[in-house]
Design an enzyme around this catalytic site. Sequence first.
Site, mmCIF file in Angstrom:
data_model
loop_
_atom_site.group_PDB
_atom_site.id
_atom_site.type_symbol
_atom_site.label_atom_id
_atom_site.label_comp_id
_atom_site.label_asym_id
_atom_site.label_seq_id
_atom_site.Cartn_x
_atom_site.Cartn_y
_atom_site.Cartn_z
ATOM 1 C CE1 TYR A 164 -47.808 19.751 109.482
ATOM 2 C CE2 TYR A 164 -49.232 19.327 111.331
ATOM 3 C CZ TYR A 164 -48.909 19.852 110.143
ATOM 4 O OH TYR A 164 -49.997 21.049 109.801
ATOM 5 C CG ASP A 206 -39.165 19.754 96.738
ATOM 6 O OD1 ASP A 206 -39.266 20.434 97.688
ATOM 7 O OD2 ASP A 206 -38.761 18.769 96.568
ATOM 8 C CB VAL A 207 -40.425 25.474 99.352
ATOM 9 C CG1 VAL A 207 -40.910 26.247 98.277
ATOM 10 C CG2 VAL A 207 -41.581 24.857 100.066
ATOM 11 C CE LYS A 249 -47.459 23.469 109.553
ATOM 12 N NZ LYS A 249 -47.200 24.363 108.577
ATOM 13 C CG ASN A 277 -50.318 27.408 102.427
ATOM 14 O OD1 ASN A 277 -51.059 27.321 103.613
ATOM 15 N ND2 ASN A 277 -50.225 26.756 101.440
HETATM 16 P P1 NAD Z 1 -52.519 20.509 101.277
HETATM 17 O O1 NAD Z 1 -51.720 19.010 101.373
HETATM 18 O O2 NAD Z 1 -53.855 20.244 100.831
HETATM 19 O O3 NAD Z 1 -51.802 21.222 100.352
HETATM 20 C C1 NAD Z 1 -50.252 21.644 100.452
HETATM 21 C C2 NAD Z 1 -49.889 22.469 99.375
HETATM 22 O O4 NAD Z 1 -48.419 22.377 99.532
HETATM 23 C C3 NAD Z 1 -49.787 21.766 97.862
HETATM 24 O O5 NAD Z 1 -50.244 22.951 97.101
HETATM 25 C C4 NAD Z 1 -48.562 21.106 97.454
HETATM 26 O O6 NAD Z 1 -48.206 21.149 96.244
HETATM 27 C C5 NAD Z 1 -47.812 22.004 98.169
HETATM 28 N N1 NAD Z 1 -46.409 21.571 98.583
HETATM 29 C C6 NAD Z 1 -46.164 20.418 99.479
HETATM 30 N N2 NAD Z 1 -44.675 20.102 99.339
HETATM 31 C C7 NAD Z 1 -44.244 21.144 98.806
HETATM 32 C C8 NAD Z 1 -42.846 21.246 98.586
HETATM 33 N N3 NAD Z 1 -42.029 20.710 98.822
HETATM 34 N N4 NAD Z 1 -42.724 22.460 97.657
HETATM 35 C C9 NAD Z 1 -43.560 23.447 97.335
HETATM 36 N N5 NAD Z 1 -44.870 23.041 97.420
HETATM 37 C C10 NAD Z 1 -45.276 21.982 98.272
HETATM 38 O O7 NAD Z 1 -52.165 21.234 102.775
HETATM 39 P P2 NAD Z 1 -53.398 22.297 103.213
HETATM 40 O O8 NAD Z 1 -54.213 21.519 104.079
HETATM 41 O O9 NAD Z 1 -53.805 22.962 102.102
HETATM 42 O O10 NAD Z 1 -52.431 23.010 104.151
HETATM 43 C C11 NAD Z 1 -51.455 24.312 103.679
HETATM 44 C C12 NAD Z 1 -50.812 24.652 105.271
HETATM 45 O O11 NAD Z 1 -51.685 24.731 106.546
HETATM 46 C C13 NAD Z 1 -49.469 23.574 105.427
HETATM 47 O O12 NAD Z 1 -48.820 24.309 106.129
HETATM 48 C C14 NAD Z 1 -50.212 22.670 106.371
HETATM 49 O O13 NAD Z 1 -49.441 22.081 107.359
HETATM 50 C C15 NAD Z 1 -51.102 23.641 107.378
HETATM 51 N N6 NAD Z 1 -52.009 23.216 108.120
HETATM 52 C C16 NAD Z 1 -53.217 22.485 107.540
HETATM 53 C C17 NAD Z 1 -54.386 22.035 108.342
HETATM 54 C C18 NAD Z 1 -55.358 21.294 107.594
HETATM 55 O O14 NAD Z 1 -56.110 20.961 108.516
HETATM 56 N N7 NAD Z 1 -55.689 21.099 106.449
HETATM 57 C C19 NAD Z 1 -54.296 22.142 109.778
HETATM 58 C C20 NAD Z 1 -53.278 22.979 110.074
HETATM 59 C C21 NAD Z 1 -52.243 23.566 109.468
#
Ligand code: NAD
Length: 259
Positions: free
Chosen positions: A165, A66-67, A169, A93
Site C-alpha cells: 500500500y 468498482d474502479v 501510494k 481518491n
Molecule cells: P475509506 O476507506 O474511509 O473510504 C474509501 C472510499 O473508497 C469509500 O467511499 C469506498 O466506497 C471507496 N472505494 C473503495 N474501493 C473502491 C473501489 N474498488 N471502487 C470504487 N470505490 C471504492 O478511506 P479514506 O480514509 O476516506 O481514504 C481516502 C483516500 O485517502 C484513499 O486513497 C486512502 O488510501 C487515502 N488515505 C487515507 C488515510 C487515512 O488515514 N484515512 C491516510 C492516507 C491516505
Amino acid sequence: MMFDDLKGKRVLVTGSTMGIGLAAVEAFARCGAKVGMNGRRKPADLDATLKRFNSLGGEVEFFQADVSQTPACSKLVDDFVARFGGIDVLINNAGGLVGRKPLPEIDDEFFDAVSHLNNRSAVMVTKRALPHLTASAKASGETASVIMLGSIAEDVGGGPGAGLYAAAKAWVHIVQKNWVLMHTKDGIRFNTISPGTIDTPFHADKDEATKANIAATIPMKRLGRAEECAPAFLFLASHKASGYITGQYLGINGGQFLE
Ligand code: NAD
C-alpha cells in the site's frame, strides 16, 4: 466567497461514499459544483445523502463503479460526462489497504488487488478523463485539475502488512511527474494530497486505544478529520487559487511527518 470559481465546475471524486472523498463531495457541493460521487456499491443512506448535498447549492449524483476494474473506470467517466457534459476536476481518491499482509504472505492475488485498486484505477480513470479535461481547459482558458491521493505511508514505509500500500501510494504520486511533463500543454495540472492519520472508516480495524497511541505520536496530539482534508481539494481544484501550482505534494497530517 472563497473558491467562487468552483461554481458550476464538473468534479468527479472516485471512492467517495465515505471518509475523505465524502467530505470532499460535500465541500464541492457547497461551492456550487456539479459533483460525481462514486462507490463500489450504492450506500444504504444514498437518497438522504443526495437530498442533503443537493440542498447545498451544487448538484450531486452517485455513479456506481468498482474502479479496480478497468471497464468500470471507463464507464464511470462516460456516465459522468453523459450526465454533466464534461469534466473540469478529477480526484483519484479511491484507494485502500485491501488487507494487511507481511512479505512472507504476499501472493499474486494480493499484489494485484492492491495495485489495481490504488494504481491502475487512477491510471485508467485519468486516461479516460484526459480528452475531457483537455477540452475543459481549451474551452475555459483555465487549467483543469487532477488530484491524486498519496499517504503518509509512503513517507514512513506503512504500518504492519502495508508495504505494498505504501509503495502504491508513492507510485501514484511519482507517476504524476510524468503526466505534468506530458500534459501541461493540454492545460491540466496534477497534484497529490497526502493525508496523515485521518479518522475515517479506513481505520476501522483499530480500536480506540490504538488510535490514542497514534495520536500521542502526532505533534497536534489528535487524528485528523475528513473535513480537514476537503479545503485542500478545493484549493488545488480552483484555477483562481492554484493555477500556477502543478506537480506538487501536500501533506495534511498535524505534523505527523515533517518534510
Ligand atoms: P475509506 O476507506 O474511509 O473510504 C474509501 C472510499 O473508497 C469509500 O467511499 C469506498 O466506497 C471507496 N472505494 C473503495 N474501493 C473502491 C473501489 N474498488 N471502487 C470504487 N470505490 C471504492 O478511506 P479514506 O480514509 O476516506 O481514504 C481516502 C483516500 O485517502 C484513499 O486513497 C486512502 O488510501 C487515502 N488515505 C487515507 C488515510 C487515512 O488515514 N484515512 C491516510 C492516507 C491516505
